[in-house]
Design a protein around this motif. Structure first.
Motif, PDB file in Angstrom:
ATOM      1  N   ASN A  17       0.853  -1.145   0.022  1.00 44.85           N
ATOM      2  CA  ASN A  17      -0.142  -0.087   0.050  1.00 44.85           C
ATOM      3  C   ASN A  17       0.787   1.263   0.128  1.00 44.85           C
ATOM      4  O   ASN A  17       0.325   2.322  -0.072  1.00 44.85           O
ATOM      5  CB  ASN A  17      -0.755  -0.065   1.273  1.00 44.85           C
ATOM      6  N   GLY A  18       2.243   1.064   0.039  1.00 47.69           N
ATOM      7  CA  GLY A  18       3.192   2.142   0.027  1.00 47.69           C
ATOM      8  C   GLY A  18       3.617   2.482  -1.413  1.00 47.69           C
ATOM      9  O   GLY A  18       3.105   1.915  -2.335  1.00 47.69           O
ATOM     10  N   GLU A  86      -5.802  -7.474  -2.509  1.00 49.96           N
ATOM     11  CA  GLU A  86      -6.280  -6.081  -2.639  1.00 49.96           C
ATOM     12  C   GLU A  86      -5.316  -5.174  -2.137  1.00 49.96           C
ATOM     13  O   GLU A  86      -4.604  -5.457  -0.975  1.00 49.96           O
ATOM     14  CB  GLU A  86      -7.590  -6.182  -1.726  1.00 49.96           C
ATOM     15  N   ILE A  87      -4.978  -4.204  -2.997  1.00 51.82           N
ATOM     16  CA  ILE A  87      -4.175  -3.310  -2.644  1.00 51.82           C
ATOM     17  C   ILE A  87      -5.018  -1.898  -2.436  1.00 51.82           C
ATOM     18  O   ILE A  87      -5.778  -1.445  -3.326  1.00 51.82           O
ATOM     19  CB  ILE A  87      -3.133  -2.911  -3.823  1.00 51.82           C
ATOM     20  N   HIS A  88      -4.964  -1.211  -1.346  1.00 54.24           N
ATOM     21  CA  HIS A  88      -5.419   0.073  -0.896  1.00 54.24           C
ATOM     22  C   HIS A  88      -4.319   1.024  -0.606  1.00 54.24           C
ATOM     23  O   HIS A  88      -3.710   1.188   0.463  1.00 54.24           O
ATOM     24  CB  HIS A  88      -6.421  -0.300   0.314  1.00 54.24           C
ATOM     25  N   PHE A  89      -3.692   1.797  -1.786  1.00 51.24           N
ATOM     26  CA  PHE A  89      -2.785   2.792  -1.782  1.00 51.24           C
ATOM     27  C   PHE A  89      -2.827   3.720  -0.514  1.00 51.24           C
ATOM     28  O   PHE A  89      -4.244   4.112  -0.586  1.00 51.24           O
ATOM     29  CB  PHE A  89      -2.520   3.290  -3.117  1.00 51.24           C
ATOM     30  N   GLU A  95      -2.986  -6.883   6.115  1.00 49.09           N
ATOM     31  CA  GLU A  95      -2.944  -7.602   5.077  1.00 49.09           C
ATOM     32  C   GLU A  95      -1.625  -7.041   4.408  1.00 49.09           C
ATOM     33  O   GLU A  95      -0.685  -8.055   3.874  1.00 49.09           O
ATOM     34  CB  GLU A  95      -3.924  -7.582   3.985  1.00 49.09           C
ATOM     35  N   ALA A  96      -1.331  -5.931   4.168  1.00 46.94           N
ATOM     36  CA  ALA A  96      -0.308  -5.284   3.464  1.00 46.94           C
ATOM     37  C   ALA A  96       1.078  -5.633   4.264  1.00 46.94           C
ATOM     38  O   ALA A  96       2.108  -6.308   3.731  1.00 46.94           O
ATOM     39  CB  ALA A  96      -0.193  -3.933   3.576  1.00 46.94           C
ATOM     40  N   GLY A  97       0.770  -5.798   5.821  1.00 46.34           N
ATOM     41  CA  GLY A  97       1.905  -6.328   6.434  1.00 46.34           C
ATOM     42  C   GLY A  97       2.482  -7.633   6.048  1.00 46.34           C
ATOM     43  O   GLY A  97       3.626  -7.952   6.262  1.00 46.34           O
ATOM     44  N   LYS A  98       1.160  -8.462   6.154  1.00 44.12           N
ATOM     45  CA  LYS A  98       1.263  -9.893   5.971  1.00 44.12           C
ATOM     46  C   LYS A  98       2.263 -10.407   4.748  1.00 44.12           C
ATOM     47  O   LYS A  98       3.437 -11.001   4.754  1.00 44.12           O
ATOM     48  CB  LYS A  98       0.140 -10.598   5.837  1.00 44.12           C
ATOM     49  N   HIS A 299      14.309   6.183   2.703  1.00 43.78           N
ATOM     50  CA  HIS A 299      12.846   6.712   3.020  1.00 43.78           C
ATOM     51  C   HIS A 299      11.790   5.579   3.313  1.00 43.78           C
ATOM     52  O   HIS A 299      12.208   4.366   3.377  1.00 43.78           O
ATOM     53  CB  HIS A 299      12.366   7.419   1.978  1.00 43.78           C
ATOM     54  N   GLY A 300      10.748   6.093   3.807  1.00 47.10           N
ATOM     55  CA  GLY A 300       9.637   5.045   4.427  1.00 47.10           C
ATOM     56  C   GLY A 300       8.569   4.652   3.158  1.00 47.10           C
ATOM     57  O   GLY A 300       8.922   4.975   1.890  1.00 47.10           O
ATOM     58  N   THR A 301       7.578   4.289   3.812  1.00 49.45           N
ATOM     59  CA  THR A 301       6.348   3.684   2.674  1.00 49.45           C
ATOM     60  C   THR A 301       5.785   5.087   2.097  1.00 49.45           C
ATOM     61  O   THR A 301       5.241   4.807   1.058  1.00 49.45           O
ATOM     62  CB  THR A 301       5.284   3.136   3.571  1.00 49.45           C
ATOM     63  N   ALA A 302       5.828   6.122   2.583  1.00 49.08           N
ATOM     64  CA  ALA A 302       5.071   7.372   1.999  1.00 49.08           C
ATOM     65  C   ALA A 302       3.823   7.175   1.634  1.00 49.08           C
ATOM     66  O   ALA A 302       3.400   7.511   0.513  1.00 49.08           O
ATOM     67  CB  ALA A 302       6.088   7.962   0.623  1.00 49.08           C
ATOM     68  N   TYR A 303       3.164   6.879   2.400  1.00 50.63           N
ATOM     69  CA  TYR A 303       1.662   6.542   2.061  1.00 50.63           C
ATOM     70  C   TYR A 303       0.925   7.755   1.276  1.00 50.63           C
ATOM     71  O   TYR A 303       0.068   7.508   0.589  1.00 50.63           O
ATOM     72  CB  TYR A 303       0.638   6.390   3.318  1.00 50.63           C
TER      73      TYR A 303
END
Length: 348
Positions: A17-18, A86-89, A95-98, A299-303
């Protein structure tokens, strides 16, 4: 020595999601990257196809079941999972962590087995990746356990290298965590990595103080007097060019950092704030002290920009470049060391 076009760069996809998948695909949208290395992404063909269409990226890839099947001159995607995800940007989700962990786990196993030569990790969310299998503050500690190494977080550019005595440790616990043994261990790690991974034969290292003004001779805390100074003196007496502790507030602004091959900060923000101020977007996070090479972007995930096709992939691209450079340097160092030992054994 392994030729450049045979170097297999394993890539864990990070939080879906990132921006991780975006910076990975944008990096290898440039076909010249495929001349430099063989990229192996640990995700799934279905997931990568979705992201490619979503971001309208002009890139093709080869789906494989195992990293050992990766083809040169192709972007390879190992099918770590087969189901639709399922991707929810921009959204944090369990789920994204899994799936971030599944990718990292598969990439790490391939690294241990020699199916890839080095690992570049896209950003994870340190909260949603936590599980029974992943109870670590980040990539660094997980990889140290899996690769049986003593790790050190080292932020690098061509002209600046900043290592940390303590990395993902709460500020209230920093002073108690810094012992003579820890200081000595971390300096030895950075000293060795500067020699074998960066070709610096006699490294010159600066260490920053724990307290403001390095304690002002005990007026502001006694850790620098009782822990830092005696340990650094001991290491200098052993022949290492280690200096400090320097007051952190003026060290970078004065330009003094330019006089050293590397700087060791006492804690996370003391080192990373000046590093990212001077080099954000071009810096690379390198895990020193392991028997394998791992890098990542700075850098990080930058949601906040995920899925908007706005991510800057320069730091990830630099992580690939630096990983390859370090891998080559380490091979050369090991070969030279082996040759020296052979010559010495013949003399005996």
């Amino acid at each position: 020595m392994k030729s450049a076009d045979k170097i297999r760069v394993g890539i864990s996809i990070g939080d879906l999601n990132g921006i991780g998948s975006e910076i990975v695909l944008k990096t290898f949208e440039d076909a010249r990257m495929l001349e430099l290395c063989t990229p192996v992404v640990f995700a799934s063909a279905k997931t990568i196809t979705f992201i490619k269409k979503k971001l309208d990226l002009d890139i093709s890839f080869q789906g494989v079941e195992e990293a050992s099947q990766a083809l040169d001159n192709k972007l390879n995607v190992v099918n770590v999972w087969k189901e639709n995800v399922e991707i929810h940007f921009g959204k944090e989700s369990p789920e994204a962590g899994k799936y971030a962990f599944l990718s990292l786990q598969a990439a790490t196993e391939a690294l241990k087995n020699g199916d890839i030569d080095l690992l570049v990790t896209a950003p994870i969310n340190k909260h949603n990746i936590q599980s029974e299998e992943f109870k670590f503050p980040g990539h660094t500690d997980y990889l140290a356990k899996e690769l049986n190494g003593e790790s050190l977080m080292l932020m690098i550019t061509d002209s600046l290298k900043v290592g940390l005595l303590t990395d993902h440790v709460a500020v209230k616990d920093v002073a108690a965590s810094i012992t003579p043994g820890l200081v000595e261990k971390k300096i030895n790690i950075i000293y060795k990595t500067l020699q074998q991974d960066f070709k610096i034969s006699q490294p010159k290292i600066a260490v920053l103080g724990i307290n403001p003004h390095s304690g002002d001779n005990g007026v502001i805390g006694n850790e620098d007097e009782e822990v830092m100074k005696p340990t650094l003196e001991k290491m200098r007496n052993s022949g290492k060019l280690v200096f400090g502790p320097y007051p952190a507030d003026s060290f970078f602004g004065s330009g003094n950092y330019r006089n050293f091959d590397a700087i060791i900060a006492a804690y996370h923000d003391q080192g990373l704030i000046p590093f990212k101020t001077l080099s954000f977007g071009t810096g690379v996070n390198f895990t020193a002290g392991l028997n394998k090479v791992r890098t990542s972007p700075d850098h990080g995930t930058a949601y906040e920009i995920a899925g908007k096709n706005e991510a800057d992939f320069q730091s990830f691209k630099e992580a690939v470049f630096k990983g390859i450079d370090i891998f080559r340097n380490r091979q050369e160092y090991e070969e030279l060391t082996e040759n020296v030992l052979k010559k010495q054994s013949k003399k005996i």
